[in-house]
Design a protein around this motif. Structure first.
Motif, PDB file in Angstrom:
ATOM      1  N   GLU A  33      -6.694  30.177   3.772  1.00 40.16           N
ATOM      2  CA  GLU A  33      -6.786  30.172   2.306  1.00 40.16           C
ATOM      3  C   GLU A  33      -7.929  29.288   1.833  1.00 40.16           C
ATOM      4  N   ALA A  34      -8.067  28.119   2.436  1.00 38.48           N
ATOM      5  CA  ALA A  34      -9.144  27.204   2.058  1.00 38.48           C
ATOM      6  C   ALA A  34     -10.510  27.837   2.342  1.00 38.48           C
ATOM      7  N   GLY A  35     -10.621  28.553   3.447  1.00 34.73           N
ATOM      8  CA  GLY A  35     -11.870  29.232   3.765  1.00 34.73           C
ATOM      9  C   GLY A  35     -12.212  30.305   2.745  1.00 34.73           C
ATOM     10  N   VAL A  36     -11.214  31.040   2.305  1.00 36.88           N
ATOM     11  CA  VAL A  36     -11.437  32.086   1.293  1.00 36.88           C
ATOM     12  C   VAL A  36     -11.893  31.451  -0.017  1.00 36.88           C
ATOM     13  N   ILE A  37     -11.237  30.372  -0.406  1.00 37.98           N
ATOM     14  CA  ILE A  37     -11.621  29.700  -1.650  1.00 37.98           C
ATOM     15  C   ILE A  37     -13.041  29.152  -1.555  1.00 37.98           C
ATOM     16  N   GLU A  38     -13.372  28.548  -0.439  1.00 35.67           N
ATOM     17  CA  GLU A  38     -14.725  28.005  -0.270  1.00 35.67           C
ATOM     18  C   GLU A  38     -15.769  29.129  -0.285  1.00 35.67           C
ATOM     19  N   GLN A  39     -15.435  30.273   0.285  1.00 35.45           N
ATOM     20  CA  GLN A  39     -16.352  31.408   0.260  1.00 35.45           C
ATOM     21  C   GLN A  39     -16.570  31.889  -1.177  1.00 35.45           C
ATOM     22  N   LYS A  40     -15.507  31.941  -1.965  1.00 37.77           N
ATOM     23  CA  LYS A  40     -15.637  32.335  -3.375  1.00 37.77           C
ATOM     24  C   LYS A  40     -16.511  31.347  -4.139  1.00 37.77           C
ATOM     25  N   ARG A  41     -16.330  30.069  -3.849  1.00 34.34           N
ATOM     26  CA  ARG A  41     -17.169  29.051  -4.511  1.00 34.34           C
ATOM     27  C   ARG A  41     -18.635  29.247  -4.165  1.00 34.34           C
ATOM     28  N   GLN A  42     -18.915  29.508  -2.895  1.00 38.12           N
ATOM     29  CA  GLN A  42     -20.302  29.723  -2.475  1.00 38.12           C
ATOM     30  C   GLN A  42     -20.890  30.968  -3.134  1.00 38.12           C
ATOM     31  N   GLU A  43     -20.092  32.040  -3.190  1.00 41.73           N
ATOM     32  CA  GLU A  43     -20.564  33.265  -3.843  1.00 41.73           C
ATOM     33  C   GLU A  43     -20.868  33.005  -5.314  1.00 41.73           C
ATOM     34  N   ASN A  44     -20.004  32.255  -5.971  1.00 41.98           N
ATOM     35  CA  ASN A  44     -20.238  31.938  -7.380  1.00 41.98           C
ATOM     36  C   ASN A  44     -21.496  31.099  -7.560  1.00 41.98           C
ATOM     37  N   ARG A  45     -21.710  30.145  -6.677  1.00 39.27           N
ATOM     38  CA  ARG A  45     -22.930  29.329  -6.762  1.00 39.27           C
ATOM     39  C   ARG A  45     -24.172  30.208  -6.622  1.00 39.27           C
ATOM     40  N   LEU A  46     -24.126  31.127  -5.675  1.00 36.24           N
ATOM     41  CA  LEU A  46     -25.255  32.034  -5.478  1.00 36.24           C
ATOM     42  C   LEU A  46     -25.470  32.904  -6.713  1.00 36.24           C
ATOM     43  N   TYR A 125     -11.501  26.671  -8.511  1.00 34.95           N
ATOM     44  CA  TYR A 125     -11.495  26.833  -7.059  1.00 34.95           C
ATOM     45  C   TYR A 125     -11.523  25.471  -6.375  1.00 34.95           C
ATOM     46  N   GLY A 126     -12.295  24.543  -6.913  1.00 33.05           N
ATOM     47  CA  GLY A 126     -12.369  23.204  -6.336  1.00 33.05           C
ATOM     48  C   GLY A 126     -11.030  22.492  -6.385  1.00 33.05           C
ATOM     49  N   GLU A 127     -10.342  22.629  -7.507  1.00 33.26           N
ATOM     50  CA  GLU A 127      -9.021  22.014  -7.626  1.00 33.26           C
ATOM     51  C   GLU A 127      -8.031  22.646  -6.650  1.00 33.26           C
ATOM     52  N   SER A 128      -8.090  23.968  -6.522  1.00 39.50           N
ATOM     53  CA  SER A 128      -7.206  24.649  -5.563  1.00 39.50           C
ATOM     54  C   SER A 128      -7.528  24.223  -4.136  1.00 39.50           C
TER      55      SER A 128
END
Length: 163
Positions: A33-46, A125-128
């Motif tokens: 789950e943490a990996g999925v959230i971190e991937q979403k954060r990276q996609e959003n940053r991009l 996402y960061g809070e999650s």
């Protein structure tokens, strides 16, 4: 009344098995789950970076349009201007400079709102992610505690033999 040695060893083994299952089932699930959230954060940053580049491009188009208007003779828009701005705004050959600038401003506003939404998503996402990391740490600590207790109970068998 004494507790049989085999019972102490069995309880120790159960604690170790419980620790392994806890690590395998819960901690691994939280890691995914943490990996999925971190991937979403990276996609959003991009995506934020890409949208910001579009905003900057629109700003350059506005500057170019103002320079074109200052240098060009007043008359119908030429084909080059239409080709340059057509992907960004609806071109009206009879349109005024202020209409085109207003369209570009509107497009920039939409893009900025998109950035704002993605930024707030990243905050959530960061809070999650932090909550998941805290939970994962708690479960790892619990699993480690169960392993230590289990090993202590298994080693108690050897201490009984020495008595």
């Amino acid at each position: 009344m004494t507790i049989p040695t085999w019972f102490v060893v069995a309880v120790g083994l159960l604690f170790n098995i419980a620790a392994a299952l806890l690590t395998h089932l819960k901690v691994d699930h939280l890691s995914i789950e943490a990996g999925v959230i971190e991937q979403k954060r990276q996609e959003n940053r991009l995506l934020i970076d890409q949208v910001w580049q579009q905003i900057e491009t629109l700003e350059r188009k506005k500057e170019w349009l103002v320079l074109y208007d200052v240098q060009a003779e007043k008359g119908p828009l030429d084909a080059h201007l239409i080709v340059v701005l057509e992907p960004w705004i609806k071109m009206d050959p009879r349109g005024s400079l202020s209409d085109m600038l207003a369209q570009l401003d509107g497009k920039q506003t939409v893009l900025r709102n998109s950035i704002d939404g993605r930024y707030f998503d990243n905050i959530q996402y960061g809070e999650s992610y932090q909550r998941l990391m805290r939970d994962m740490s708690m479960y790892r600590n619990l699993a480690l505690f169960l392993q230590i207790i289990g090993l202590a109970l298994i080693l108690a068998r050897d201490l009984r033999r020495n008595e």
